[in-house]
Scaffold this motif. Structure first.
Motif, mmCIF file in Angstrom:
data_model
loop_
_atom_site.group_PDB
_atom_site.id
_atom_site.type_symbol
_atom_site.label_atom_id
_atom_site.label_comp_id
_atom_site.label_asym_id
_atom_site.label_seq_id
_atom_site.Cartn_x
_atom_site.Cartn_y
_atom_site.Cartn_z
ATOM 1 N N LEU A 1 45.254 37.988 39.108
ATOM 2 C CA LEU A 1 44.805 36.617 39.355
ATOM 3 C C LEU A 1 43.354 36.428 38.940
ATOM 4 C CD1 LEU A 1 46.326 35.720 42.855
ATOM 5 C CD2 LEU A 1 46.801 34.580 40.692
ATOM 6 N N LEU B 1 43.352 30.317 38.663
ATOM 7 C CA LEU B 1 43.494 30.759 40.052
ATOM 8 C C LEU B 1 43.610 29.516 40.928
ATOM 9 C CD1 LEU B 1 43.359 32.980 42.236
ATOM 10 C CD2 LEU B 1 40.875 32.752 42.177
ATOM 11 N N LEU C 1 46.955 32.220 45.302
ATOM 12 C CA LEU C 1 46.217 33.183 46.114
ATOM 13 C C LEU C 1 46.919 33.420 47.443
ATOM 14 C CD1 LEU C 1 43.655 34.895 46.056
ATOM 15 C CD2 LEU C 1 42.451 33.000 47.152
ATOM 16 N N PHE D 1 46.677 40.835 42.750
ATOM 17 C CA PHE D 1 45.340 40.393 43.140
ATOM 18 C C PHE D 1 44.379 40.520 41.960
ATOM 19 C CE2 PHE D 1 46.661 41.415 47.586
ATOM 20 C CZ PHE D 1 46.352 40.195 48.154
#
Length: 319
Positions: free
Chosen positions: A114, A126, A131, A111
């Motif tokens: 990214l 991204l 995601l 997380f």
């Protein structure tokens, strides 16, 4: 600008799985060592022994470490972000929370990566697919080790925050370390340089702060864990790390943190005779789905199927 390989080949996947096994073992090794040694001492011994091993390997190959000051500045920067900060924070955190919970918190690294890679680079953007893949993979980690999440959320908040801060540091390290390829630095030299730089800082710091020789001398199990942590989970692991970083990019590389809990469970099943449960299989399945989603293959397949259906429908309408 050209993007770094989003789709990893068989070699990259094999290296990623190998790295997950090596780093999955690190949580076990630290869990053993933290019973007798302080976190700074564990980290200092980890990077110190790894530095000795990697420098010896370079000499045996008839090579020498470069002396360029700019390159050594990069080694110290990488050592700070990839070793000194996260190793110390996670080792301290594992003294207060379970290793399984620490590995779950460590799985937030993708997380952070990214976001950091999207902001600081131009070739690792991204995307919605990435995601979503990260969200699926993290859900798999949490589901697989759900009981340990519940057991650790009520207390030891600072320990959990420390592990999360270590995960954030790993994310910055993944982006920072990309410069070694531009500097013409091989994975062996990059791995050796960063652990040597870390050892030069951490060894005197640990000696001055924790003074481990004043405590009862650790037993063979502790020293075996330290040696395994240094040689396998650090020296060998970082050779693979820098090889993957150059070819697969920071985002793909740090997907390894999803695989680490799965690797730790598999090691427990194979080595310790622990039982494989359905939640483990379900969690691993979600992790696998998340990984291939980030890799991009399912979305390209769905687009190709949708395009083929649209084309067939269009041709049918013409008839």
């Amino acid at each position: 600008m050209k993007t770094i390989d989003r789709t990893m080949g068989p070699m990259e996947w094999a290296l990623l799985l190998s790295l997950s096994m090596l780093w999955g073992g690190s949580f076990f090794f630290v869990g053993v060592a933290v019973e007798d040694l302080g976190p700074l001492t564990i980290v200092a011994l980890r990077v110190g022994l790894a530095a000795v091993a990697l420098n010896a390997w370079i000499l045996l190959r008839g090579q020498r470490m470069p002396l360029d000051p700019g390159l050594w500045a990069a080694f110290f920067g990488m050592g700070l972000l990839n070793n000194m900060i996260p190793f110390s924070l996670i080792a301290w955190g594992q003294g207060h929370i379970a290793s399984g919970l620490a590995s779950i918190l460590n799985a937030t690294t993708p997380f952070f990566t990214l976001i950091v890679a999207h902001v600081l680079t131009r070739d690792e953007p991204l995307t919605p697919g990435r995601l979503l893949g990260v969200a699926i993979g993290f859900a798999g980690v949490v589901y697989m080790l759900g009981s340990e999440v519940h057991a650790g959320t009520a207390s030891h908040s600072w320990a959990q925050l420390a592990v999360l801060a270590g995960a954030l540091s790993y994310a910055f390290a993944g982006v920072f370390g990309r410069r070694f390829r531009r500097l013409g630095c091989s994975p062996l030299v990059a791995a050796c340089g960063q652990v040597t730089a870390s050892a030069l800082v951490l060894m005197p710091l640990a000696l001055g702060v924790e003074r481990f020789w004043q405590a009862p001398w650790p037993g063979p199990a502790t020293w075996s864990a330290v040696v395994g942590l240094a040689l396998f989970s650090t020296a060998l692991a970082y050779l693979i790390y820098f090889r993957l970083l150059a070819s697969a990019g920071a985002t793909n590389l740090l997907l390894v943190t999803f695989l680490i809990p799965a690797s730790a469970i598999l090691l427990g099943i194979v080595v310790l005779g622990e039982r494989l449960e359905w939640r483990h299989l379900t969690g691993m399945g979600l992790i696998g789905l998340g990984l291939v989603s980030i890799d991009g293959r399912p979305w390209r397949w769905l687009r190709s199927v949708a395009h083929a259906c649209w084309k067939a429908r269009r041709e049918g309408a013409r008839r």
